[in-house]
Design an enzyme around this catalytic site. Sequence first.
Site, short mmCIF file in Angstrom:
data_model
loop_
_atom_site.label_atom_id
_atom_site.label_comp_id
_atom_site.label_asym_id
_atom_site.label_seq_id
_atom_site.Cartn_x
_atom_site.Cartn_y
_atom_site.Cartn_z
N HIS A 90 0.85 -1.18 0.00
CA HIS A 90 0.00 0.00 0.00
C HIS A 90 0.89 1.23 0.00
O HIS A 90 0.84 2.02 -0.91
CB HIS A 90 -0.95 -0.04 1.20
CG HIS A 90 -1.95 1.07 1.24
ND1 HIS A 90 -3.03 1.10 2.10
CD2 HIS A 90 -2.04 2.22 0.53
CE1 HIS A 90 -3.74 2.21 1.89
NE2 HIS A 90 -3.15 2.92 0.97
N GLU A 171 0.32 7.91 -3.43
CA GLU A 171 1.13 7.58 -2.25
C GLU A 171 2.31 8.54 -2.09
O GLU A 171 2.62 8.98 -0.99
CB GLU A 171 1.63 6.13 -2.34
CG GLU A 171 0.53 5.10 -2.13
CD GLU A 171 -0.15 5.23 -0.78
OE1 GLU A 171 0.56 5.28 0.23
OE2 GLU A 171 -1.39 5.28 -0.73
N HIS A 175 1.92 11.24 1.00
CA HIS A 175 2.73 10.80 2.15
C HIS A 175 4.21 11.20 2.08
O HIS A 175 4.74 11.74 3.04
CB HIS A 175 2.60 9.30 2.34
CG HIS A 175 1.19 8.84 2.56
ND1 HIS A 175 0.49 9.12 3.72
CD2 HIS A 175 0.31 8.18 1.75
CE1 HIS A 175 -0.74 8.62 3.63
NE2 HIS A 175 -0.87 8.06 2.44
#
Length: 329
Positions: A90, A171, A175
């Site tokens: 993930h 992602e 992040h």
Amino acid sequence: MWAKEIYAGVVVAGLVGTANAQLYPGQSKLNHTCLLQKPLLSCPPQNPSLVDSCCVETFGGLLLSTQFWSTYTGRESSGQLLPEKAWTLHGLWLDFCNGSFTQYCDLTRQYDPIPSPNTTDGTKNGTKVPPYTGPNIGTFLEPFGKFDLLEYMSTYWIAQNQDNAGFWGHEFSKHATCFSTFNVPCYGPEYRQHEEVVDFFETAISYYKQVPTYKWLKNAGIVPRNGTDKGYTYADLAKVLSKKHGALPYLGCSGPRYNTTDAGRNGTDSGFTVLSEVWYYDYAYGRPQEGNTIPVNATGSPTNCAKAKGAIRYLERSAGSEKKPVVPY
Ligand SMILES: *[C@@H]1O[C@H](CO)[C@@H](O)[C@H](O)[C@H]1NC(C)=O
Ligand SMILES: *[C@@H]1O[C@H](CO)[C@@H](O)[C@H](O)[C@H]1NC(C)=O
Ligand SMILES: *[C@@H]1O[C@H](CO)[C@@H](O)[C@H](O)[C@H]1NC(C)=O
Ligand SMILES: *[C@@H]1O[C@H](CO)[C@@H](O)[C@H](O)[C@H]1NC(C)=O
Ligand SMILES: *[C@@H]1O[C@H](CO)[C@@H](O)[C@H](O)[C@H]1NC(C)=O
Ligand SMILES: *[C@@H]1O[C@H](CO)[C@@H](O)[C@H](O)[C@H]1NC(C)=O
Ligand SMILES: *[C@@H]1O[C@H](CO)[C@@H](O)[C@H](O)[C@H]1NC(C)=O
Ligand SMILES: *[C@@H]1O[C@H](CO)[C@@H](O)[C@H](O)[C@H]1NC(C)=O
């Protein structure tokens, strides 16, 4: 309006090669030779004005290496399939040491075509995160000759109902831009565009490789199996993964709540019943890129899964949704 000004500012900054809008504006590009520095621990939080934020995480400090167990991708017809006998990657996330977090920390590095949330703080009035429309982030690896990395990512870093590269962009921008150690000035005056994107992808994979969830569970006799009478128990899953990782990860479930199933109806256990995610928590000494980590227990509630005996279903993938990986985990 504000976001637009930042963008304009960066175009100018990019051309003249001066500081741009980063996590710590005005940070020097010089003297980030981390091997000359003591590898400090990322939690409790370090003060970026006292330490080199390129050499230890100072923005957050709690690293989460996260994985999915999904049974389909929704894009099987385009050949987007799940790797047999492996949970999928993930991401690698960064929480503050107290367990809260923020996201989309640098809009000059916004490569997410479907920002979620669509404002930086998730509120209606927050700063808008503009959808990215440029070449997908996978193409950023090509000038670096990282076709092997792309193949690995296309095998193990798999999106659901979205193309893989769009998900990788999500992602990264949501992040990685919040890590002080993936900040552009850390790469020095000869920084090449998107160098830190490559570094983030490689780092996320290096963490992923340390936590082979499928194998760990299988070695304990826990494998996907369909049939409503074939459930597993939360405590058993948690025990196996805690022992292997060295601390308790977060286990995420989806599907029906246990109190709505035949077995659990009207009971007090309202946890979810279909195993779907795991988040492993660590602190890092020095740059997280070096992988010098110590495992820590999940902060907050360690699961949303049902706790009752046999309540959790670990489902077999759908027929046609899997393929045998040609590159090893
Ligand atoms: C970089 O390190 C050198 C050698 O210690 C020092 O002279 C210089 O002032 C430093 N520059 C910055 C911007 O930290
Ligand atoms: C957690 O830490 C962050 C960063 O220091 C801070 O902004 C936030 O307010 C803290 N949250 C709580 C609930 O203490
Ligand atoms: C958002 O902004 C509008 C207009 O300024 C204001 O009426 C509203 O109360 C704000 N909502 C929140 C949640 O702050
Ligand atoms: C964010 O998404 C919500 C829900 O889809 C929508 O109502 C809102 O207008 C969007 N906000 C922005 C800034 O795009
Ligand atoms: C659960 O509750 C429903 C409605 O309240 C009731 O009809 C049913 O008999 C209950 N089932 C059990 C197993 O207690
Ligand atoms: C199951 O539990 C949830 C949360 O406690 C509750 O809102 C819901 O009404 C319950 N459903 C049934 C069928 O008991
Ligand atoms: C995690 O929690 C367990 C149970 O409270 C405790 O025994 C263990 O020491 C903790 N592990 C870490 C790495 O903090
Ligand atoms: C296992 O069950 C899930 C949920 O019903 C289903 O989506 C999946 O296709 C099943 N897999 C196999 C191999 O039957």
